[in-house]
Design a protein around this motif. Structure first.
Motif, PDB file in Angstrom:
ATOM      1  N   UNK A  10      -4.083   7.050   8.967  1.00  0.00           N
ATOM      2  CA  UNK A  10      -3.454   7.635  10.303  1.00  0.00           C
ATOM      3  C   UNK A  10      -2.741   6.678  11.219  1.00  0.00           C
ATOM      4  N   UNK A  11      -2.715   5.376  11.035  1.00  0.00           N
ATOM      5  CA  UNK A  11      -2.039   4.317  11.792  1.00  0.00           C
ATOM      6  C   UNK A  11      -1.765   3.128  10.768  1.00  0.00           C
ATOM      7  N   UNK A  12      -0.886   2.369  11.392  1.00  0.00           N
ATOM      8  CA  UNK A  12      -0.318   0.958  10.944  1.00  0.00           C
ATOM      9  C   UNK A  12      -1.679   0.107  10.489  1.00  0.00           C
ATOM     10  N   UNK A  13      -2.568   0.045  11.461  1.00  0.00           N
ATOM     11  CA  UNK A  13      -3.782  -0.773  11.058  1.00  0.00           C
ATOM     12  C   UNK A  13      -4.739  -0.386   9.828  1.00  0.00           C
ATOM     13  N   UNK A  14      -4.488   1.199   9.905  1.00  0.00           N
ATOM     14  CA  UNK A  14      -5.405   1.713   8.601  1.00  0.00           C
ATOM     15  C   UNK A  14      -4.626   1.384   7.475  1.00  0.00           C
ATOM     16  N   UNK A  15      -3.295   1.349   7.534  1.00  0.00           N
ATOM     17  CA  UNK A  15      -2.630   1.176   6.237  1.00  0.00           C
ATOM     18  C   UNK A  15      -2.651  -0.344   5.634  1.00  0.00           C
ATOM     19  N   UNK A  16      -3.110  -1.196   6.530  1.00  0.00           N
ATOM     20  CA  UNK A  16      -2.947  -2.885   6.147  1.00  0.00           C
ATOM     21  C   UNK A  16      -3.498  -2.833   4.997  1.00  0.00           C
ATOM     22  N   UNK A  17      -5.013  -2.511   4.857  1.00  0.00           N
ATOM     23  CA  UNK A  17      -5.702  -2.872   3.600  1.00  0.00           C
ATOM     24  C   UNK A  17      -5.180  -2.390   2.256  1.00  0.00           C
ATOM     25  N   UNK A  18      -4.822  -0.903   2.440  1.00  0.00           N
ATOM     26  CA  UNK A  18      -4.069  -0.471   1.053  1.00  0.00           C
ATOM     27  C   UNK A  18      -2.960  -1.371   0.940  1.00  0.00           C
ATOM     28  N   UNK A  19      -2.176  -1.522   1.715  1.00  0.00           N
ATOM     29  CA  UNK A  19      -0.694  -2.192   1.466  1.00  0.00           C
ATOM     30  C   UNK A  19      -1.071  -3.596   0.683  1.00  0.00           C
ATOM     31  N   UNK A  20      -2.213  -4.339   1.293  1.00  0.00           N
ATOM     32  CA  UNK A  20      -2.581  -5.619   0.971  1.00  0.00           C
ATOM     33  C   UNK A  20      -3.078  -5.382  -1.014  1.00  0.00           C
ATOM     34  N   UNK A  21      -3.764  -4.335  -0.988  1.00  0.00           N
ATOM     35  CA  UNK A  21      -4.421  -4.144  -2.365  1.00  0.00           C
ATOM     36  C   UNK A  21      -3.377  -3.793  -3.227  1.00  0.00           C
ATOM     37  N   UNK A  22      -2.218  -3.248  -2.769  1.00  0.00           N
ATOM     38  CA  UNK A  22      -1.312  -2.645  -3.719  1.00  0.00           C
ATOM     39  C   UNK A  22      -0.397  -3.969  -3.945  1.00  0.00           C
ATOM     40  N   UNK A  23      -0.181  -4.692  -3.188  1.00  0.00           N
ATOM     41  CA  UNK A  23       0.296  -6.144  -2.890  1.00  0.00           C
ATOM     42  C   UNK A  23      -0.217  -7.014  -4.012  1.00  0.00           C
ATOM     43  N   UNK A  24      -1.612  -7.003  -4.006  1.00  0.00           N
ATOM     44  CA  UNK A  24      -2.480  -7.818  -4.634  1.00  0.00           C
ATOM     45  C   UNK A  24      -2.568  -7.591  -6.128  1.00  0.00           C
ATOM     46  N   UNK A  25      -2.174  -6.397  -6.458  1.00  0.00           N
ATOM     47  CA  UNK A  25      -1.972  -5.644  -7.812  1.00  0.00           C
ATOM     48  C   UNK A  25      -0.582  -6.188  -8.390  1.00  0.00           C
ATOM     49  N   UNK A  26       0.377  -6.027  -7.658  1.00  0.00           N
ATOM     50  CA  UNK A  26       1.926  -6.338  -7.980  1.00  0.00           C
ATOM     51  C   UNK A  26       1.671  -8.009  -8.257  1.00  0.00           C
ATOM     52  N   UNK A  27       1.067  -8.784  -7.298  1.00  0.00           N
ATOM     53  CA  UNK A  27       1.195 -10.170  -7.691  1.00  0.00           C
ATOM     54  C   UNK A  27       0.295 -10.351  -9.078  1.00  0.00           C
ATOM     55  N   UNK A  28      -0.743  -9.788  -9.146  1.00  0.00           N
ATOM     56  CA  UNK A  28      -1.573 -10.090 -10.392  1.00  0.00           C
ATOM     57  C   UNK A  28      -0.814  -9.732 -11.785  1.00  0.00           C
ATOM     58  N   UNK A  29       0.228  -8.801 -11.404  1.00  0.00           N
ATOM     59  CA  UNK A  29       0.957  -8.330 -12.738  1.00  0.00           C
ATOM     60  C   UNK A  29       2.530  -9.009 -12.815  1.00  0.00           C
ATOM     61  N   UNK A  30       2.518  -9.980 -11.941  1.00  0.00           N
ATOM     62  CA  UNK A  30       3.549 -10.996 -11.769  1.00  0.00           C
ATOM     63  C   UNK A  30       4.774 -10.219 -11.317  1.00  0.00           C
ATOM     64  N   UNK A  31       4.606  -9.186 -10.212  1.00  0.00           N
ATOM     65  CA  UNK A  31       5.873  -8.245  -9.805  1.00  0.00           C
ATOM     66  C   UNK A  31       5.821  -9.000  -8.348  1.00  0.00           C
ATOM     67  N   UNK A  32       6.292 -10.034  -8.481  1.00  0.00           N
ATOM     68  CA  UNK A  32       6.389 -10.960  -7.119  1.00  0.00           C
ATOM     69  C   UNK A  32       7.207 -10.417  -5.991  1.00  0.00           C
ATOM     70  N   UNK A  33       8.548  -9.919  -6.298  1.00  0.00           N
ATOM     71  CA  UNK A  33       9.186  -9.357  -5.277  1.00  0.00           C
ATOM     72  C   UNK A  33       8.757  -8.126  -4.476  1.00  0.00           C
ATOM     73  N   UNK A  34       8.129  -7.405  -5.401  1.00  0.00           N
ATOM     74  CA  UNK A  34       7.246  -5.940  -5.024  1.00  0.00           C
ATOM     75  C   UNK A  34       6.013  -6.455  -4.281  1.00  0.00           C
ATOM     76  N   UNK A  35       5.327  -7.708  -4.416  1.00  0.00           N
ATOM     77  CA  UNK A  35       4.009  -7.962  -4.116  1.00  0.00           C
ATOM     78  C   UNK A  35       4.509  -8.371  -2.501  1.00  0.00           C
ATOM     79  N   UNK A  36       5.733  -9.107  -2.418  1.00  0.00           N
ATOM     80  CA  UNK A  36       6.205  -9.768  -1.041  1.00  0.00           C
ATOM     81  C   UNK A  36       6.410  -8.549  -0.102  1.00  0.00           C
ATOM     82  N   UNK A  37       7.098  -7.415  -0.749  1.00  0.00           N
ATOM     83  CA  UNK A  37       7.516  -6.393   0.296  1.00  0.00           C
ATOM     84  C   UNK A  37       5.979  -5.811   0.726  1.00  0.00           C
ATOM     85  N   UNK A  38       5.025  -5.665  -0.028  1.00  0.00           N
ATOM     86  CA  UNK A  38       3.796  -4.885   0.526  1.00  0.00           C
ATOM     87  C   UNK A  38       3.214  -5.952   1.303  1.00  0.00           C
TER      88      UNK A  38
END
Length: 247
Positions: A35-63
């Motif tokens: 519903x707001x930017x604060x609520x979006x922070x955790x799922x955004x970080x989790x998606x970034x974690x997944x991208x980092x773990x799979x070596x999609x580093x530029x995508x991870x940085x974006x998230x």
């Protein structure tokens, strides 16, 4: 709110089990309902974690950047961003991010030190590794780097003492003795270093790291027979350990 908490729990569980694609799908579901930017922070970080773990580093940085923009304390996300930049070979950019980060943790300091090394900023690296040791005397990798960077031995020993006091740590391990042995070894005082490691080995028998240092020193002192016996001890403890055995 309860539903969001349950979804986050499932995401973190999937991430822990290295089910990155499933974790990302579930996190995207929560993100779509934020519903707001604060609520979006955790799922955004989790998606970034997944991208980092799979070596999609530029995508991870974006998230990670999107998540950081929603938080007051973004230091953890900036650290993850710097780690991704390190993998991409962008040492100077990664270092700049951590330089702007306050209240750096031990992990952040070690990452910053590695980024400085990658960009040949050796003095800055030594200063950061000293901070790491002052924060936690058991940061033995930092001690090793300080020896390699020819840091002043007394300054490092003082930093180790400060690190013990900072963490209010009991002397459960002979950290000063280890640091001293490593500096002796780096300064090619082989006989003294070997004596120091042999003393440590009596207190910590079958310690592979200590045995490797002993074997290396024995080779450097042209005592091939003793080195072979030490390497054989290492192989008996861990047959997969081949470090330095081709020397």
């Amino acid at each position: 709110q309860q539903s969001c908490t349950a979804i986050r729990h499932e995401c973190k569980s999937l991430l822990k089990e290295k089910q990155y694609r499933s974790c990302e799908i579930v996190a995207q579901m929560e993100l779509s309902r934020a519903e707001n930017a604060s609520a979006a922070a955790i799922p955004l970080e989790l998606i970034g974690d997944c991208a980092q773990a799979t070596q999609q580093y530029r995508r991870a940085i974006s998230y990670f950047r999107r998540a950081a923009n929603s938080l007051i304390d973004d230091s953890r996300l900036r650290w993850k961003e710097a780690q991704c930049l390190s993998h991409l070979g962008c040492a100077m950019e990664g270092a700049a991010i951590l330089e702007r980060t306050s209240n750096r943790s031990l992990g952040m300091l070690m990452t910053l030190g590695q980024l400085y090394l990658a960009s040949d900023r050796h003095t800055d690296a030594a200063n950061v590794f000293l901070q790491a040791v002052r924060m936690n005397a058991y940061a033995l990798e930092a001690v090793q780097w300080l020896a390699i960077l020819n840091a002043d031995r007394k300054t490092v020993m003082d930093a180790v003492e400060q690190g013990m006091l900072h963490k209010n740590q009991e002397k459960a391990l002979p950290i000063i003795e280890f640091a001293s042995a490593y500096f002796l070894q780096h300064y090619n005082q082989n006989s003294s270093a070997l004596s120091a490691y042999l003393k440590l080995e009596r207190d910590f028998p079958n310690n592979i790291f200590i045995l490797l240092q002993i074997a290396t020193l024995q080779l450097q002192m042209s005592d091939e027979a003793s080195a072979e016996r030490t390497f054989q001890r290492i192989r008996n403890i861990d047959e997969t350990c081949m470090e330095k055995m081709d020397e």
